[in-house]
Design an enzyme around this catalytic site. Structure first.
Site, PDB file in Angstrom:
ATOM      1  N   GLU A   1      10.950  -4.756   3.715  1.00 61.58           N
ATOM      2  CA  GLU A   1      11.048  -6.176   3.449  1.00 61.58           C
ATOM      3  C   GLU A   1      10.583  -6.374   1.801  1.00 61.58           C
ATOM      4  O   GLU A   1      10.902  -7.170   0.938  1.00 61.58           O
ATOM      5  CB  GLU A   1      10.179  -7.010   4.188  1.00 61.58           C
ATOM      6  CG  GLU A   1      10.556  -6.847   5.485  1.00 61.58           C
ATOM      7  CD  GLU A   1      10.022  -6.136   6.623  1.00 61.58           C
ATOM      8  OE1 GLU A   1       9.649  -4.777   5.898  1.00 61.58           O
ATOM      9  OE2 GLU A   1       9.753  -6.028   7.808  1.00 61.58           O
TER      10      GLU A   1
ATOM     11  N   LYS B   1       0.832  -1.307  -0.199  1.00 60.71           N
ATOM     12  CA  LYS B   1       0.095  -0.073  -0.005  1.00 60.71           C
ATOM     13  C   LYS B   1       0.797   1.294  -0.047  1.00 60.71           C
ATOM     14  O   LYS B   1       0.757   2.042  -0.797  1.00 60.71           O
ATOM     15  CB  LYS B   1      -0.965  -0.069   1.159  1.00 60.71           C
ATOM     16  CG  LYS B   1      -1.560   1.142   1.264  1.00 60.71           C
ATOM     17  CD  LYS B   1      -2.400   1.229   2.665  1.00 60.71           C
ATOM     18  CE  LYS B   1      -3.393   2.608   2.781  1.00 60.71           C
ATOM     19  NZ  LYS B   1      -3.783   2.679   3.952  1.00 60.71           N
TER      20      LYS B   1
ATOM     21  N   HIS C   1      -3.360 -32.140  20.574  1.00 61.06           N
ATOM     22  CA  HIS C   1      -1.958 -32.872  20.873  1.00 61.06           C
ATOM     23  C   HIS C   1      -0.715 -32.177  21.254  1.00 61.06           C
ATOM     24  O   HIS C   1       0.298 -32.571  21.159  1.00 61.06           O
ATOM     25  CB  HIS C   1      -1.608 -33.897  19.874  1.00 61.06           C
ATOM     26  CG  HIS C   1      -2.692 -34.850  19.405  1.00 61.06           C
ATOM     27  ND1 HIS C   1      -3.181 -36.054  20.193  1.00 61.06           N
ATOM     28  CD2 HIS C   1      -3.599 -34.752  18.451  1.00 61.06           C
ATOM     29  CE1 HIS C   1      -4.385 -36.460  19.668  1.00 61.06           C
ATOM     30  NE2 HIS C   1      -4.479 -35.674  18.673  1.00 61.06           N
TER      31      HIS C   1
ATOM     32  N   LYS D   1      10.863   0.289  12.898  1.00 62.72           N
ATOM     33  CA  LYS D   1      11.119   0.398  11.452  1.00 62.72           C
ATOM     34  C   LYS D   1      12.264   1.560  11.345  1.00 62.72           C
ATOM     35  O   LYS D   1      13.467   1.383  10.950  1.00 62.72           O
ATOM     36  CB  LYS D   1      10.020   1.075  10.569  1.00 62.72           C
ATOM     37  CG  LYS D   1       8.878  -0.083  10.371  1.00 62.72           C
ATOM     38  CD  LYS D   1       7.734   0.525   9.480  1.00 62.72           C
ATOM     39  CE  LYS D   1       6.576  -0.276   9.458  1.00 62.72           C
ATOM     40  NZ  LYS D   1       5.701   0.138   8.680  1.00 62.72           N
TER      41      LYS D   1
ATOM     42  N   GLY E   1      -4.300  -1.526   5.548  1.00 64.19           N
ATOM     43  CA  GLY E   1      -3.640  -2.705   5.128  1.00 64.19           C
ATOM     44  C   GLY E   1      -4.154  -4.057   5.613  1.00 64.19           C
ATOM     45  O   GLY E   1      -4.268  -4.872   4.582  1.00 64.19           O
ATOM     46  N   ARG E   2      -4.560  -4.173   6.771  1.00 64.03           N
ATOM     47  CA  ARG E   2      -5.045  -5.427   7.267  1.00 64.03           C
ATOM     48  C   ARG E   2      -6.375  -5.524   6.660  1.00 64.03           C
ATOM     49  O   ARG E   2      -7.353  -6.694   7.087  1.00 64.03           O
ATOM     50  CB  ARG E   2      -4.795  -5.354   8.740  1.00 64.03           C
ATOM     51  CG  ARG E   2      -5.280  -4.297   9.626  1.00 64.03           C
ATOM     52  CD  ARG E   2      -5.008  -4.353  11.065  1.00 64.03           C
ATOM     53  NE  ARG E   2      -5.287  -3.198  11.575  1.00 64.03           N
ATOM     54  CZ  ARG E   2      -4.531  -1.946  11.833  1.00 64.03           C
ATOM     55  NH1 ARG E   2      -3.493  -1.936  11.052  1.00 64.03           N
ATOM     56  NH2 ARG E   2      -4.905  -1.042  12.327  1.00 64.03           N
TER      57      ARG E   2
ATOM     58  N   GLU F   1      -3.115  -5.637  15.635  1.00 62.14           N
ATOM     59  CA  GLU F   1      -2.644  -4.353  14.957  1.00 62.14           C
ATOM     60  C   GLU F   1      -3.807  -3.302  15.221  1.00 62.14           C
ATOM     61  O   GLU F   1      -3.393  -2.133  15.292  1.00 62.14           O
ATOM     62  CB  GLU F   1      -2.125  -4.621  13.714  1.00 62.14           C
ATOM     63  CG  GLU F   1      -1.187  -3.597  13.161  1.00 62.14           C
ATOM     64  CD  GLU F   1      -0.648  -3.666  11.641  1.00 62.14           C
ATOM     65  OE1 GLU F   1      -1.352  -3.685  10.659  1.00 62.14           O
ATOM     66  OE2 GLU F   1       0.622  -4.106  11.551  1.00 62.14           O
TER      67      GLU F   1
END
Ligand code: F6P
Length: 542
Positions: free
Chosen positions: A208, A202, A380, A508, A263-264, A349
């Site tokens: 990254e 965005k 388990h 960041k 973004g999310r 977030e």
């Protein structure tokens, strides 16, 4: 939210806190149906929660006192509810019908949304039909989808969850982490001539994603592609057209998104392009229409029968009154195995905040720690703590009732485990029950007494069971929108801005400073521990 409403819930908590759900079930033959709500193809059985009608009523009143309905309507109408960034919050506009109207600064954003959907449709059809080809005239066989956070998790889990709906043989590979192992592993098995790259960011500033894209571009050029061929292979989704073109992506290859999509919350936008490439545009549209159905439910159902509201207030009940710190998501569905990680970003977030809308510090708990994993695997592994640990972890069990395979017995076993876990968590097993079973098996009194203490299952551990008719595109869209709105409901009750994420910024900035130190570009002032780590890293790598 009013203080009085909060105090009323507190009183209800004091009244309910020592009540065992076993007794609630024993006292009310209709409890299961009383606390079950159906909508959008879901059945939400929330009867295995530590509530009764009065406590639930107080929770709904708490939501009302926080002006939930007004705030919900403000979000859908495009008001500036993300006040720290001065933005509207309109992921819901991304799934509106073409003839709908949502105005932002006097412009109907639904028009742009549908123009972009048309561009996605056209592009996907061209790729699937082989009309759009790589630089040597071959059809595309693979897509590398590069992005992180919301530009990764949504597309990845939807693509994974809808595997049975794949519309072409094209394989989609997601790369998020800047860890070079990931991108090199993915590229190692691909042919540049038949690989399409979709870079999603965005902001177009995420370290990254930029690095992984640069590495992929280098690989493409080293594999025989030329600079002129890049336009045939590299697409990008971003709201930052300027930065994307600066990077070298031609404007034709940019799929737009907008500031008013977080973004999310963005998988419904062109960020969903890898989804459409995997499952086809028609199925992608079904995902949108399922989300729209949930939007309509959230907007119109009475609060006491409103799935996101019920799930939201129950979460507040446990976080703020019972002191529960985490919430576990347990999809009994291999295809939904990524869903907990998706909701983790969505919820943590959005609601992991410590300052309220009035700029004041919040003294109570806000967003819980979200975690989870697919059933039955977790049984388990970590369910032990859920059953006997000294902490209460409210759980959401999610089960698609109709599977996409024909192995009936597998599915019965899966479902029986899911239901039995909710039962065990709720009813537990008393020392007396365990002891009498042991004695009946011939174990002596002293040993039975000792063992029963270790085998004791307290029960009274809350869970929701969410049955979905099947894991199809539309139901998945509804499921994701359900959790989006649940998070919204909680954000309203806590009076926080669920749509900014300032907490990720400092890391960041410091990350870039440390990188300068690692690359000898600068010698920033670092604390002694961080400096030591930098020194060890540099001396070991050189
Ligand atoms: O760092 C957090 C974050 O900003 C998320 O909110 C976002 O989903 C992710 O990074 C990726 O951001 P972008 O799409 O701008 O690359």
């Amino acid at each position: 939210m009013s203080d009085q409403a909060w105090q009323n819930v507190e009183q209800e908590y004091i009244r309910m806190k020592n009540t065992h759900m076993r007794d609630l079930f024993a006292a009310d033959a209709d409890r299961a149906s009383r606390f079950t709500t159906k909508a959008c193809g879901f059945t939400l059985d929330y009867s295995k929660n530590r509530i009764d009608e009065a406590s639930l009523k107080s929770l709904i009143e708490l939501a009302e006192s926080a002006d939930l309905t007004e705030k919900r309507d403000a979000m859908f109408a495009g008001e500036i509810i993300n006040t720290t960034e001065q933005r509207a919050v309109l992921h819901t506009a991304l799934r509106r019908k073409a003839d709908d109207n949502v105005l932002v600064d006097g412009e109907n954003v639904v028009t742009e949304v549908h123009q972009t959907l048309a561009k996605i449709k056209n592009f996907v059809q061209q790729v699937h039909s082989g009309v759009r080809q790589g630089y040597t005239g071959k059809a595309f066989t693979d897509v590398v989808a590069i992005g992180i956070g919301g530009s990764f998790l949504g597309p990845k889990i939807v693509t994974e969850a809808l595997k049975p709906y794949r519309a072409s043989t094209i394989r989609v590979h997601f790369v998020a982490n800047v860890d070079g192992h990931h991108i090199t592993d993915v590229l190692a098995k691909l042919n540049a001539e038949t690989t399409l790259v979709v870079m999603s960011s965005k902001s177009f500033t995420t370290q990254e994603t930029l690095k992984n894209t640069e590495t992929t571009r280098d690989w493409f050029l080293q594999s025989g592609g030329s600079f002129n061929d890049i336009a045939k292979h590299f697409m990008c989704v971003s709201s930052n057209i300027e930065k994307a073109t600066e990077f070298g992506i031609s404007e034709d290859n940019i799929f737009p998104m907008w500031d008013w999509v977080g973004g999310r919350y963005s998988l419904w936008s062109a960020i969903g392009l890898p989804i459409a490439l995997a499952i086809g545009f028609d199925n992608f549209e079904q995902v949108l229409s399922g989300a729209r159905e949930m939007d309509e439910h959230f907007q119109s159902a009475p609060l006491s029968q409103n799935l996101p509201v019920l799930m939201g207030v129950l979460g507040v009940w446990y976080s703020n009154f019972f002191g529960c710190q985490s919430h576990v998501l347990l999809p009994y569905s291999h295809y939904l195995r990524g869903f907990p990680a998706y909701v983790q970003q969505l919820d943590m977030e959005s609601n992991g905040k410590g300052t309220d809308h009035n700029d004041g510090a919040i003294s109570h708990t806000t967003g819980p720690i979200i975690w989870g994993g697919e059933g039955t695997n977790g049984q388990h592994a970590f369910h032990q703590l859920m059953h006997q640990g000294n902490t209460i972890i409210p759980a959401d069990f999610i089960l698609p009732v109709k599977p996409a395979h024909d192995e009936t017995e597998h599915h019965q076993m899966l479902a029986s485990n899911c239901f039995a876990q909710t039962q065990a968590l709720m009813q537990g097993e008393t020392v007396e029950e365990i002891k009498s079973n042991l004695l009946a098996k011939g174990i002596d009194e002293a040993q039975a007494d000792k063992l029963a203490r270790h085998k004791f299952m307290p029960g009274n551990r809350p869970s929701n069971t969410l049955l979905m008719t099947e894991l199809n595109p539309s139901q998945l869209g509804s499921l994701i929108a359900l959790y989006e709105h649940k998070v919204f409901v909680q954000g309203v009750i806590w009076n926080i801005n669920s749509f900014d994420q300032w907490g990720v910024e400092l890391g960041k900035v410091l990350g870039n400073r440390v990188l300068d130190a690692l690359q000898d570009k600068a010698q920033p002032q670092l604390d002694a521990s961080t400096q030591q780590l930098v020194d060890i890293f540099k001396s070991s790598i050189n």
